[in-house]
Design a protein around this motif. Structure first.
Motif, mmCIF file in Angstrom:
data_model
loop_
_atom_site.group_PDB
_atom_site.id
_atom_site.type_symbol
_atom_site.label_atom_id
_atom_site.label_comp_id
_atom_site.label_asym_id
_atom_site.label_seq_id
_atom_site.Cartn_x
_atom_site.Cartn_y
_atom_site.Cartn_z
ATOM 1 N N ALA A 14 0.797 -1.228 0.000
ATOM 2 C CA ALA A 14 0.000 0.000 0.000
ATOM 3 C C ALA A 14 0.830 1.280 0.000
ATOM 4 C CB ALA A 14 -0.927 0.015 1.206
ATOM 5 N N LEU A 15 2.129 1.222 0.204
ATOM 6 C CA LEU A 15 2.926 2.434 0.348
ATOM 7 C C LEU A 15 2.779 3.365 -0.854
ATOM 8 C CD1 LEU A 15 4.988 3.749 2.332
ATOM 9 C CD2 LEU A 15 6.776 2.822 0.854
ATOM 10 N N HIS A 16 2.591 2.814 -2.025
ATOM 11 C CA HIS A 16 2.505 3.628 -3.247
ATOM 12 C C HIS A 16 1.252 4.501 -3.291
ATOM 13 C CE1 HIS A 16 0.684 -0.296 -4.034
ATOM 14 N NE2 HIS A 16 -0.014 0.235 -5.031
ATOM 15 N N TRP A 17 0.305 4.290 -2.395
ATOM 16 C CA TRP A 17 -0.901 5.119 -2.344
ATOM 17 C C TRP A 17 -0.801 6.230 -1.312
ATOM 18 C CZ3 TRP A 17 -3.182 4.326 -6.571
ATOM 19 C CH2 TRP A 17 -3.329 3.049 -7.097
ATOM 20 N N PHE A 18 0.215 6.208 -0.472
ATOM 21 C CA PHE A 18 0.308 7.134 0.654
ATOM 22 C C PHE A 18 0.866 8.497 0.244
ATOM 23 C CE2 PHE A 18 0.902 3.723 4.223
ATOM 24 C CZ PHE A 18 -0.304 3.163 3.885
ATOM 25 N N ASP A 19 0.498 9.499 1.019
ATOM 26 C CA ASP A 19 1.166 10.793 0.990
ATOM 27 C C ASP A 19 2.433 10.573 1.826
ATOM 28 O OD1 ASP A 19 2.148 13.311 1.787
ATOM 29 O OD2 ASP A 19 0.139 14.187 1.823
ATOM 30 N N LEU A 20 3.550 10.305 1.175
ATOM 31 C CA LEU A 20 4.743 9.841 1.884
ATOM 32 C C LEU A 20 5.276 10.825 2.916
ATOM 33 C CD1 LEU A 20 6.638 7.877 -0.881
ATOM 34 C CD2 LEU A 20 5.260 7.001 0.997
ATOM 35 N N PRO A 21 5.398 12.114 2.633
ATOM 36 C CA PRO A 21 5.893 13.017 3.688
ATOM 37 C C PRO A 21 5.027 12.969 4.952
ATOM 38 C CG PRO A 21 6.019 14.112 1.567
ATOM 39 C CD PRO A 21 5.254 12.823 1.354
ATOM 40 N N ARG A 22 3.712 12.980 4.789
ATOM 41 C CA ARG A 22 2.816 12.918 5.957
ATOM 42 C C ARG A 22 2.923 11.567 6.667
ATOM 43 N NH1 ARG A 22 -3.037 13.992 4.688
ATOM 44 N NH2 ARG A 22 -3.196 13.520 6.890
ATOM 45 N N PHE A 23 2.995 10.497 5.887
ATOM 46 C CA PHE A 23 3.101 9.163 6.484
ATOM 47 C C PHE A 23 4.398 9.026 7.273
ATOM 48 C CE2 PHE A 23 4.745 4.782 6.048
ATOM 49 C CZ PHE A 23 3.864 4.164 6.928
ATOM 50 N N TYR A 24 5.520 9.408 6.665
ATOM 51 C CA TYR A 24 6.802 9.283 7.360
ATOM 52 C C TYR A 24 6.848 10.159 8.613
ATOM 53 C CZ TYR A 24 8.574 6.672 3.329
ATOM 54 O OH TYR A 24 8.774 5.740 2.339
ATOM 55 N N GLU A 25 6.245 11.330 8.556
ATOM 56 C CA GLU A 25 6.162 12.201 9.733
ATOM 57 C C GLU A 25 5.393 11.505 10.851
ATOM 58 O OE1 GLU A 25 3.770 16.255 10.787
ATOM 59 O OE2 GLU A 25 4.851 16.232 8.875
ATOM 60 N N GLU A 26 4.280 10.855 10.493
ATOM 61 C CA GLU A 26 3.480 10.139 11.496
ATOM 62 C C GLU A 26 4.232 8.932 12.050
ATOM 63 O OE1 GLU A 26 -0.021 9.389 13.872
ATOM 64 O OE2 GLU A 26 1.004 11.131 13.025
ATOM 65 N N VAL A 27 4.958 8.227 11.206
ATOM 66 C CA VAL A 27 5.764 7.099 11.686
ATOM 67 C C VAL A 27 6.775 7.589 12.714
ATOM 68 C CG1 VAL A 27 7.532 5.410 11.016
ATOM 69 C CG2 VAL A 27 5.450 5.647 9.641
ATOM 70 N N ARG A 28 7.441 8.684 12.421
ATOM 71 C CA ARG A 28 8.416 9.237 13.376
ATOM 72 C C ARG A 28 7.724 9.648 14.686
ATOM 73 N NH1 ARG A 28 10.340 11.546 8.467
ATOM 74 N NH2 ARG A 28 12.405 10.751 7.950
ATOM 75 N N ARG A 29 6.547 10.228 14.577
ATOM 76 C CA ARG A 29 5.841 10.712 15.761
ATOM 77 C C ARG A 29 5.440 9.568 16.695
ATOM 78 N NH1 ARG A 29 1.039 11.383 18.038
ATOM 79 N NH2 ARG A 29 -0.138 10.304 16.427
ATOM 80 N N VAL A 30 4.936 8.486 16.136
ATOM 81 C CA VAL A 30 4.410 7.409 16.983
ATOM 82 C C VAL A 30 5.453 6.360 17.363
ATOM 83 C CG1 VAL A 30 2.086 7.714 16.051
ATOM 84 C CG2 VAL A 30 3.581 5.940 15.082
ATOM 85 N N SER A 31 6.608 6.397 16.733
ATOM 86 C CA SER A 31 7.616 5.356 16.964
ATOM 87 C C SER A 31 8.428 5.598 18.219
ATOM 88 C CB SER A 31 8.558 5.264 15.769
ATOM 89 O OG SER A 31 7.872 4.796 14.641
#
Length: 157
Positions: A14-31
């Motif tokens: 599914a990664l190809h459907w994501f808004d990558l900058p927003r997704f990566y920001e959220e991954v950093r926030r919750v990790s």
């Protein structure tokens, strides 16, 4: 999701459907510290050389123009998408199943490009190939079907 509460984020096909900058920001926030992001994808299945050639014909020649542009990222194993995390090596993985011909032909019906082709033309792109698939399948009731998996694993700093 609470900040710094996740040890592993998993994204499958599914990664190809994501808004990558927003997704990566959220991954950093919750990790949490040293958490992992695992991104899994698969492309075309493998059965036998004769069947594989028919699958690739259907995929590229028949419905190729009906795939969404984002599909190219899957075809490259997501290598052309940004991945701003320290890569962690993974062994080779694969997905395996035992299918009959009916299951294989039904799987093709799940392809988004097959649905797009059908919507655009009013015809089923799989049906004209049914006999060729049946001949190549032979008299075996079931065959081993496998998909090589691409896994990008990264440590979230």
């Amino acid at each position: 999701m609470q900040p710094e509460s996740v040890d592993l984020t998993l994204v499958a096909q599914a990664l190809h459907w994501f808004d990558l900058p927003r997704f990566y920001e959220e991954v950093r926030r919750v990790s949490r510290a040293n958490a992992l992001l695992a991104v899994v994808s698969y492309n075309l299945l493998d059965i036998t050389p004769e069947l594989d050639a028919l699958v690739r014909h259907l995929y590229h020649d028949v419905v190729g123009a009906y795939w969404a542009a984002e599909r190219r990222y899957v075809e490259t194993g997501y290598e052309t998408l940004p991945f701003p995390f320290e890569r962690v090596a993974t062994p080779a993985f694969g997905l395996r199943a035992s299918w009959d011909l009916s299951r294989l032909l039904g799987y093709f019906q799940s392809w988004s490009a097959v649905a797009s082709y059908r919507a655009a033309t009013g015809q089923d792109p799989v049906e004209p190939l049914r006999e060729q698939f049946a001949r190549a399948w032979g008299d075996q009731s079931e065959r081993a079907v496998s998909w090589p998996l691409t896994i990008k694993l990264g440590r979230v700093a």
